[in-house]
Design a protein around this motif. Structure first.
Motif, short mmCIF file in Angstrom:
data_model
loop_
_atom_site.label_atom_id
_atom_site.label_comp_id
_atom_site.label_asym_id
_atom_site.label_seq_id
_atom_site.Cartn_x
_atom_site.Cartn_y
_atom_site.Cartn_z
N THR A 119 -2.62 -8.80 6.78
CA THR A 119 -2.79 -7.37 6.54
C THR A 119 -2.95 -6.59 7.85
O THR A 119 -2.80 -5.36 7.86
CB THR A 119 -3.99 -7.09 5.63
OG1 THR A 119 -5.17 -7.64 6.24
CG2 THR A 119 -3.79 -7.72 4.26
N ARG A 153 1.24 -6.35 9.79
CA ARG A 153 2.01 -5.22 9.23
C ARG A 153 3.52 -5.28 9.39
O ARG A 153 4.24 -4.76 8.56
CB ARG A 153 1.50 -3.88 9.79
CG ARG A 153 0.13 -3.47 9.29
CD ARG A 153 0.06 -3.44 7.77
NE ARG A 153 -1.18 -2.89 7.25
CZ ARG A 153 -1.66 -3.18 6.06
NH1 ARG A 153 -1.01 -4.02 5.26
NH2 ARG A 153 -2.78 -2.62 5.64
N VAL A 190 -2.58 -6.83 -1.72
CA VAL A 190 -1.83 -7.10 -0.50
C VAL A 190 -0.35 -7.18 -0.88
O VAL A 190 0.01 -7.84 -1.86
CB VAL A 190 -2.30 -8.44 0.13
CG1 VAL A 190 -1.49 -8.74 1.40
CG2 VAL A 190 -3.79 -8.38 0.45
N ASN A 233 2.83 -4.18 4.15
CA ASN A 233 3.60 -4.64 5.30
C ASN A 233 5.08 -4.33 5.07
O ASN A 233 5.51 -4.09 3.95
CB ASN A 233 3.48 -6.16 5.46
CG ASN A 233 2.11 -6.62 5.91
OD1 ASN A 233 1.14 -5.88 5.84
ND2 ASN A 233 2.03 -7.85 6.38
#
Length: 436
Positions: free
Chosen positions: A18, A21, A266, A305
Motif C-alpha cells: 500500500t 503504489r 487494498v 495502486n
C-alpha cells in the motif's frame, strides 16, 4: 485447525504494497512471436499441434533483465511482476513437471531466475504471475470450457480427463516457484470463472502450502474471482484462500473500495499501455504518459495502486513506445513521487481542476489546469496551514491576499504568479504541510 483470519497479520503483510503504489507488469512468452496478444491461441482456436512448435523459435537474445529492471526503477516503479506461466502452459522457468518450458527452447534460459535476481539487484519488490488455468495440460477441461482453444470441437471431449490430476500438477508447479527462487513479495494468480472458484482449485490446500513456504507473500484475489468481483475478504467472511487485494482490470473504480463493514480495501488497478497485455505488433493505441500519470494519481487518491503493463517483443525488447512513455513518467515521478509513495485519500472532496493525495499531515494538491485568478485550495483552513511549496522544486507558494476573492473568506487561495500556464502542464503538485 479451522482457519482464523488475523487482521493484524494481514495489515502487516500488505503494508509495503500500500506504500509502493506504482508497479510494472510484464507479460512475456511464446505469444510474443505471433505478436497478436497473449490470448492468441484461444481467440484463434489454435490447436496444440500448431502452437507448440513456437518453442523451437523462442530465443529472445535481446532480453536483458537488468535493463528491464533499470527501466522500471527509472520510471518510478516500486515493484515488478513477471509472467512465470500464462494460460498457454509455457513456463519461463525450469519446471520439473513439463517439457514445455524456456530451458528447453533455443534460449535455454530460466527467465524467472534472471528476473528475480535483477529485480533484487535494483531494489525492487518482485513477484510472479501464475496462471491457474492451463490450456495445454491434458487433464484441464477442453470441449465446452469457457475459453479453451478447443472449446467448440467435440473431438476434444473431456471423458478421460481427471481434473484432480491437473490440480496435482498445478499445485506442484506453484510449489516449485515458491521453493526454488528465494523470497517472493507477490504472487498474482489468474483466474477463476464459472464453477472454478476457490475450493474448486483446492484453494485451502494451495494457500496453506504457499504460506508455509512464503509466509509474507502478498496474494491477489483471483483464486476466488476474475477481473470482476471483490472476494471473501471484501464480504468480511475471509476464506483461507482469500485475496489480500482486489484487482480491477483495465479500469479504475469510480470510488475507493470498501468492504461490507465500511473498511477500505487494498486494491490495484492493472492497466495496459495499449490494448493488449502480451506484445501485439499492430496495436499502436498507446495511452500518452500524461494520461497515465493522472490515472496513477487517481488510483492513489482513491486508496489504490496502479500496475502498468509492458509486453516485450519476441526479441526480448520493450516496445519503443513503452520506453518513451515510461521515461516521461519517470521524469515526473522523480520530481513528484512523494505525492504518490505512501500516500492515500485525502478525505476531502475532489477539486474541479485535479485531485488530492495525502500522507499524514501533508496534503498534495494535483493541479491539472489553471484557474482565472488565484488558485483555490478547497478543504483547507488558513490557520491550519504551516507551509505551501511546489513539490517539484521546493518553490515557496504564498497565500493570496488579492481582493478578487474577498467574497470567499472561508476558502484558501494561493498565488501561482502571472503565467497562465502551470509550471508542469501535466500535473503541477502543491505540497501543503499542515500544523500538528
Amino acid at each position: 485447525m479451522a482457519f482464523q483470519f488475523s487482521r493484524e497479520a494481514y495489515e502487516c503483510r500488505v503494508k509495503w504494497f500500500t506504500e509502493a503504489r506504482f508497479g510494472m507488469f510484464i507479460h512475456f512468452g511464446l505469444y510474443s512471436i505471433p505478436a497478436r496478444g497473449e490470448w492468441v491461441r484461444s481467440e484463434e482456436f489454435i490447436p496444440k499441434e500448431d502452437y507448440d512448435p513456437l518453442i523451437n523459435e523462442f530465443n529472445p537474445t535481446r532480453c536483458d533483465m537488468r535493463q528491464w529492471m533499470r527501466t522500471a526503477r527509472d520510471a518510478g516503479m516500486q515493484y515488478v511482476l513477471f509472467t512465470a506461466k500464462h494460460h498457454d502452459g509455457f513456463c519461463l522457468y525450469d519446471s520439473a513437471y513439463t517439457d514445455f518450458k524456456s530451458t528447453n527452447s533455443p534460449a535455454g534460459r530460466d527467465f524467472v531466475r534472471e528476473f528475480l535476481d535483477a529485480a533484487r539487484e535494483y531494489g525492487l519488490r518482485a513477484g510472479l504471475y501464475f496462471s491457474i488455468i492451463d490450456w495445454r495440460h491434458p487433464d484441464f477441461p477442453h470441449y465446452g470450457d469457457k475459453q479453451h482453444p478447443m472449446r467448440n470441437d467435440p473431438a476434444y471431449g473431456n471423458e478421460n480427463r481427471d481434473f484432480n490430476r491437473y490440480l496435482d500438477f498445478f499445485h506442484a508447479q506453484v510449489k516449485e516457484v515458491c521453493s526454488n527462487y528465494g523470497k517472493l513479495d507477490l504472487i498474482w494468480f489468474d483466474f477463476s470463472y464459472d464453477g472454478l472458484r476457490g475450493e474448486a482449485w483446492r484453494g485451502t490446500e494451495l494457500i496453506e502450502m504457499v504460506r508455509s513456504l512464503q509466509p509474507d507473500v502478498v496474494i491477489n484475489n483471483r483464486l476466488e474471482v476474475s477481473g470482476e468481483g471483490y472476494g471473501s475478504l471484501a464480504e468480511c467472511r475471509p476464506m483461507p484462500y482469500h485475496g489480500d487485494f482486489v484487482t480491477p482490470e483495465k479500469m479504475i473504480p469510480p470510488h475507493g473500495l470498501l468492504d461490507v463493514e465500511g473498511r477500505p480495501l487494498v486494491w490495484e488497478s492493472c492497466v495496459t499501455m495499449n490494448e493488449h497485455w502480451g506484445y501485439c505488433a499492430t496495436d499502436n493505441f498507446y495511452k500518452p504518459a500524461p494520461m497515465l500519470i493522472k490515472q496513477l494519481v487517481e488510483c492513489v487518491s482513491k486508496g489504490g495502486n496502479m500496475i502498468l503493463n509492458v509486453g516485450p517483443d519476441a526479441t526480448g525488447r520493450f516496445p519503443q513506445q513503452s520506453l518513451e512513455i515510461l521515461a516521461e513518467m519517470g521524469r515526473w515521478m522523480d520530481r513528484n513521487g512523494e505525492s504518490i509513495y505512501g500516500c492515500g485519500p485525502a478525505g476531502m472532496e475532489k477539486p474541479e481542476y485535479g485531485r488530492i493525495t495525502r500522507k499524514g499531515n501533508t496534503l498534495y494538491y494535483h493541479l491539472y489546469e489553471n484557474t482565472i485568478g488565484p488558485m483555490p485550495l478547497p478543504g483547507l483552513e488558513k490557520d491550519k496551514v504551516q507551509a505551501i511549496r511546489r513539490l517539484a522544486d521546493g518553490t515557496e507558494v504564498l497565500l493570496s491576499t488579492n481582493w478578487v476573492h474577498s467574497d470567499y473568506p472561508d476558502v484558501v487561495f494561493v498565488d501561482l504568479g502571472p503565467d497562465p500556464a502551470l509550471p508542469d502542464t501535466t500535473d503541477t503538485v502543491l505540497e501543503v504541510r499542515l500544523k500538528d
